[in-house]
Design an enzyme around this catalytic site. Structure first.
Site, PDB file in Angstrom:
ATOM      1  N   CYS A  58      66.656 -74.199 207.829  1.00  0.00           N
ATOM      2  CA  CYS A  58      65.715 -74.036 208.932  1.00  0.00           C
ATOM      3  C   CYS A  58      65.762 -72.568 209.338  1.00  0.00           C
ATOM      4  CB  CYS A  58      66.022 -74.998 210.084  1.00  0.00           C
ATOM      5  SG  CYS A  58      67.601 -74.768 210.907  1.00  0.00           S
ATOM      6  N   HIS A  76      88.104 -75.969 201.156  1.00  0.00           N
ATOM      7  CA  HIS A  76      88.906 -76.508 202.261  1.00  0.00           C
ATOM      8  C   HIS A  76      88.287 -77.737 202.919  1.00  0.00           C
ATOM      9  CE1 HIS A  76      91.296 -72.535 203.118  1.00  0.00           C
ATOM     10  NE2 HIS A  76      91.254 -72.848 201.834  1.00  0.00           N
TER      11      HIS A  76
HETATM   12  C1  RB5 Z   1      61.925 -73.690 214.454  1.00  0.00           C
HETATM   13  O1  RB5 Z   1      61.152 -72.804 215.191  1.00  0.00           O
HETATM   14  C2  RB5 Z   1      63.395 -73.402 214.659  1.00  0.00           C
HETATM   15  O2  RB5 Z   1      63.800 -73.796 215.908  1.00  0.00           O
HETATM   16  C3  RB5 Z   1      64.217 -74.091 213.591  1.00  0.00           C
HETATM   17  O3  RB5 Z   1      63.817 -73.666 212.338  1.00  0.00           O
HETATM   18  C4  RB5 Z   1      65.707 -73.876 213.641  1.00  0.00           C
HETATM   19  O4  RB5 Z   1      66.013 -72.523 213.718  1.00  0.00           O
HETATM   20  C5  RB5 Z   1      66.432 -74.672 214.641  1.00  0.00           C
HETATM   21  O5  RB5 Z   1      67.662 -74.665 214.703  1.00  0.00           O
END
Ligand code: RB5
Length: 156
Positions: A68, A101
């Site tokens: 993400c 680990h």
């Molecule tokens: C999305 O905008 C963002 O919040 C997501 O990709 C991530 O970074 C969340 O932890």
């Protein structure tokens, strides 16, 4: 390549890096289970973390990769599943240690935190490093025992 199936999921913040990682995995000969997302439309990272967790639980994949924007949301979500040990890594030392680990079974990365070259180096290290076992077996077993903890004295 060693026959392990790699499940990979990302939200919109990680979709571009996911594409690069899928290409690297395919070139390296790993079977890939790409669980999306596939475009820039905003989605919710817990949904894709859940898809990766389910793929491992159901035996559809052996290891997972989650991307993400920061890697933080994915790692928080994944570690709520008791069979997941997700490690958020930004460098190859962490990617190696989480295997040696912690016997991590999911590598989480943040597309806004590391560049593509570093992410691929982390991925390669994660996949090619084994669990050391030994004293770490006991500690990883204690992680599994934490599933569904209650806080003594709180009644919760
Ligand atoms: C999305 O905008 C963002 O919040 C997501 O990709 C991530 O970074 C969340 O932890």
């Amino acid at each position: 390549m060693d026959g392990r199936v790699v499940a990979i999921g990302a939200d919109h913040g990680g979709v571009s890096l996911k594409s690069s990682l899928v290409s690297w995995l395919s070139d390296a000969g790993y079977p890939v289970l790409d669980l999306g997302t596939d475009g820039p439309v905003p989605v919710d990272y817990p949904d894709f973390a859940g898809a990766v967790a389910c793929a491992l639980r159901q035996g559809e994949a052996d290891v997972g990769i989650a991307v993400c924007g920061s890697g933080i949301g994915m790692s928080i979500a994944l570690n709520r599943y008791h069979w997941i040990r997700a490690a958020l890594c930004s460098d190859v030392t962490a990617a190696r240690l989480c295997r040696e680990h912690n016997n991590a079974n999911v590598l989480a990365m943040g597309a806004r935190v590391i560049d593509e070259q570093t992410a691929i180096a982390c991925l390669e290290t994660f996949l090619r490093t084994g669990f050391d076992g030994g004293r770490h077996e006991r500690r990883v077993a204690k992680l599994s025992a934490l599933s569904g903890p209650t806080l003594s004295g709180t009644g919760s």
